[in-house]
Design an enzyme around this catalytic site. Sequence first.
Site, mmCIF file in Angstrom:
data_model
loop_
_atom_site.group_PDB
_atom_site.id
_atom_site.type_symbol
_atom_site.label_atom_id
_atom_site.label_comp_id
_atom_site.label_asym_id
_atom_site.label_seq_id
_atom_site.Cartn_x
_atom_site.Cartn_y
_atom_site.Cartn_z
ATOM 1 C CG HIS A 29 47.485 34.228 42.926
ATOM 2 N ND1 HIS A 29 48.189 35.276 42.404
ATOM 3 C CD2 HIS A 29 46.669 34.759 43.873
ATOM 4 C CE1 HIS A 29 47.826 36.404 43.018
ATOM 5 N NE2 HIS A 29 46.915 36.113 43.907
ATOM 6 C CG ASP A 127 51.112 34.937 40.550
ATOM 7 O OD1 ASP A 127 50.082 34.249 40.515
ATOM 8 O OD2 ASP A 127 51.226 35.977 41.221
ATOM 9 C CG HIS A 378 35.431 35.832 48.531
ATOM 10 N ND1 HIS A 378 35.017 34.947 47.563
ATOM 11 C CD2 HIS A 378 36.783 35.844 48.459
ATOM 12 C CE1 HIS A 378 36.076 34.443 46.960
ATOM 13 N NE2 HIS A 378 37.154 34.965 47.474
ATOM 14 C CD1 TRP A 381 39.407 37.710 37.620
ATOM 15 C CD2 TRP A 381 37.719 39.104 38.125
ATOM 16 N NE1 TRP A 381 38.902 38.227 36.448
ATOM 17 C CE2 TRP A 381 37.874 39.074 36.731
ATOM 18 C CE3 TRP A 381 36.714 39.895 38.685
ATOM 19 C CZ2 TRP A 381 37.057 39.819 35.874
ATOM 20 C CZ3 TRP A 381 35.897 40.641 37.837
ATOM 21 C CH2 TRP A 381 36.077 40.597 36.453
HETATM 22 N N1 UDP Z 1 45.822 41.721 43.103
HETATM 23 C C1 UDP Z 1 46.033 40.927 42.025
HETATM 24 N N2 UDP Z 1 47.134 41.132 41.277
HETATM 25 C C2 UDP Z 1 48.022 42.064 41.541
HETATM 26 C C3 UDP Z 1 47.783 42.877 42.619
HETATM 27 C C4 UDP Z 1 46.689 42.672 43.375
HETATM 28 O O1 UDP Z 1 45.283 40.050 41.712
HETATM 29 O O2 UDP Z 1 49.015 42.197 40.835
HETATM 30 C C5 UDP Z 1 44.668 41.531 43.959
HETATM 31 C C6 UDP Z 1 44.515 40.095 44.281
HETATM 32 O O3 UDP Z 1 43.613 39.454 43.399
HETATM 33 C C7 UDP Z 1 44.095 40.068 45.690
HETATM 34 C C8 UDP Z 1 44.520 41.309 46.340
HETATM 35 O O4 UDP Z 1 44.856 42.157 45.235
HETATM 36 O O5 UDP Z 1 42.749 39.843 45.923
HETATM 37 C C9 UDP Z 1 45.545 40.853 47.269
HETATM 38 O O6 UDP Z 1 45.009 40.105 48.357
HETATM 39 P P1 UDP Z 1 44.572 38.529 48.383
HETATM 40 O O7 UDP Z 1 45.474 37.862 49.353
HETATM 41 O O8 UDP Z 1 43.117 38.488 48.676
HETATM 42 O O9 UDP Z 1 44.848 37.855 46.882
HETATM 43 P P2 UDP Z 1 43.901 36.894 45.955
HETATM 44 O O10 UDP Z 1 44.469 35.516 46.032
HETATM 45 O O11 UDP Z 1 42.469 36.970 46.420
HETATM 46 O O12 UDP Z 1 44.018 37.344 44.515
HETATM 47 N N1 UDP Z 2 37.296 26.957 44.926
HETATM 48 C C1 UDP Z 2 36.780 25.691 44.802
HETATM 49 N N2 UDP Z 2 36.237 25.084 45.888
HETATM 50 C C2 UDP Z 2 36.156 25.675 47.099
HETATM 51 C C3 UDP Z 2 36.655 26.999 47.224
HETATM 52 C C4 UDP Z 2 37.204 27.610 46.118
HETATM 53 O O1 UDP Z 2 36.834 25.091 43.720
HETATM 54 O O2 UDP Z 2 35.651 25.050 48.042
HETATM 55 C C5 UDP Z 2 37.945 27.576 43.770
HETATM 56 C C6 UDP Z 2 37.045 28.563 43.071
HETATM 57 O O3 UDP Z 2 36.265 27.894 42.102
HETATM 58 C C7 UDP Z 2 38.045 29.538 42.477
HETATM 59 C C8 UDP Z 2 39.191 29.520 43.455
HETATM 60 O O4 UDP Z 2 39.090 28.312 44.188
HETATM 61 O O5 UDP Z 2 38.494 29.096 41.210
HETATM 62 C C9 UDP Z 2 39.146 30.670 44.413
HETATM 63 O O6 UDP Z 2 39.525 31.836 43.776
HETATM 64 P P1 UDP Z 2 38.816 33.223 44.002
HETATM 65 O O7 UDP Z 2 39.527 34.217 43.159
HETATM 66 O O8 UDP Z 2 37.360 33.118 43.791
HETATM 67 O O9 UDP Z 2 38.991 33.554 45.549
HETATM 68 P P2 UDP Z 2 40.150 33.292 46.631
HETATM 69 O O10 UDP Z 2 39.889 31.931 47.162
HETATM 70 O O11 UDP Z 2 41.482 33.436 45.950
HETATM 71 O O12 UDP Z 2 39.908 34.351 47.656
#
Ligand code: UDP
Ligand code: UDP
Length: 484
Positions: A29, A127, A378, A381
């Site tokens: 985020h 956000d 994984h 996004w």
């Molecule tokens: N999500 C989002 N925006 C919203 C609702 C849901 O991005 O308004 C997605 C979000 O990206 C996420 C998931 O729904 O992957 C919620 O779980 P997570 O903790 O994995 O959040 P993430 O940091 O990966 O976005």
């Molecule tokens: N990221 C990074 N180094 C790491 C792990 C993650 O720079 O070792 C960054 C990655 O490039 C991305 C963000 O952290 O911009 C992770 O967001 P993403 O939506 O891929 O997945 P999340 O970590 O929220 O599940």
Amino acid sequence: SEYCFFYMAMSSSEPVVHVAFLASAGMGHLNPCLRIATLFLRHGCKVTLITPKPTVSLAESNLISRFCSSFPHQVTQIDLNLVTLDPTTANTKDPFWVQYGTIRRSLHLLLPIISSLPTPLSAFIYDCFLVTPLFPITEKLSCPCYIYFTSAARMLSLFSHVPVLAASNPSSHEHLSSFIGEEISIPGIASPIPRSSLPPLLLHPNSLFERMIMEDSPKLSKLNGIFINSFEKFEGEALAALNEGKVAKGLPPVYGVGPIKAWEFENVEESQRGYMGPILKWLDEKSEGSVVYVSLGSKTETRVEQIKDMALGLIESGYSFLWVVKLKMVDKEEEEDLEDVLGSELMSEVREKGLVVKVFVDQMGILGHPSVGGFVSHGGWNSIIESVWEGVPIMTWPQGGDQKITSEVVRISGVGVWPQEWGWGSQDVVKGNEIANRIKEVMTNESFRVKAAEMKKAAREAAGVGGSCEVIVKKLIEEWKRNV
Ligand code: UDP
Ligand code: UDP
């Protein structure tokens, strides 16, 4: 060059455009928040960044300070000191979800902060997880308000379509799990979303995510717009369906400002460079496109039961690999060594073909390295968009959240593969040989490579001079200036 923009803005007699950003939790985020903020900084705007404190991870606090020190004249940072809540009331153990809940319950503290800003706001951008609790405040603001959505346009379509689904089944509209059938067909979007692809939390009655989507989605129409890190060539269908009112009536404009570039401030500082140096040197020694980069994001711990097969799969694939291992969800808590989990014999085999690290890496630096030929992700996004930016084919392995929905975008666009039969990362252990086969597929399939290269080109057009992102940013700044 950041300073140059600042002086250009200050030296003209134009009104200063002042944009406030409010972040939530986790790198997934924070990265889009700061990347969008930077788009506006580079067009001369002044930014107030409001950050909930304390942050969950070190990666977040490090990035916030690097961002602020890169724009000392243009950015003012203000802490939102979170209320203290009893974590046992949170009904989740996931520290990031606990934090989303805490932030949502601390937002009343924002009004005094916003009211005491020395310059009036031209816009407020916050956000996507904070819509309802911010409502009483944003209603009082006289500037336009926007959210940035941190997932795919496909996910935003689901989010926006929920009120329509609820209304069509009024007898059971309280819980999402009761009014959603085996699949969700969203008007304007050809491929439906199967129930099994929904973020698991959405199907848990009364989870924070479920309550959030139920409360927040009907309020999207009150916003002035939604920023999203996506672009026409990648998700044209969903972006059009959203903007043409097919997904839900009354939605505000959805601004596809993606792919939002990573900026210089994101480069890890000297203390962490110590880790990147050897990684880049190791990559330098490999041939072009020969390395698999493996990372399940910034907050997914790989289950101990799965790690051994992951190691076996990587070895069996025959490719060199750079594997970022996380054994704990939150970086501050990492202590165990991979060797403790794998045993010394397997660990030495791993070391022959691979480089294993347990740090927060500069992911863009890795994806942009010519030796990297494939990404096992994984399906976060940000990771997908970053891989597309660099033209690296992807194999996704959804671990939770929106990651099956984002994986479907990878599949449809043709830039990679999603082995759907694996289910969620938390389900059955996937065997090493299956992992090896899929890695070979992502590394050798010519069509992924061609599509990824095409998408890279389109990504750079969208983010380049005169591209869709610049057009949107300039148009909004002009609109805001008229209101100052
Ligand atoms: N999500 C989002 N925006 C919203 C609702 C849901 O991005 O308004 C997605 C979000 O990206 C996420 C998931 O729904 O992957 C919620 O779980 P997570 O903790 O994995 O959040 P993430 O940091 O990966 O976005
Ligand atoms: N990221 C990074 N180094 C790491 C792990 C993650 O720079 O070792 C960054 C990655 O490039 C991305 C963000 O952290 O911009 C992770 O967001 P993403 O939506 O891929 O997945 P999340 O970590 O929220 O599940």
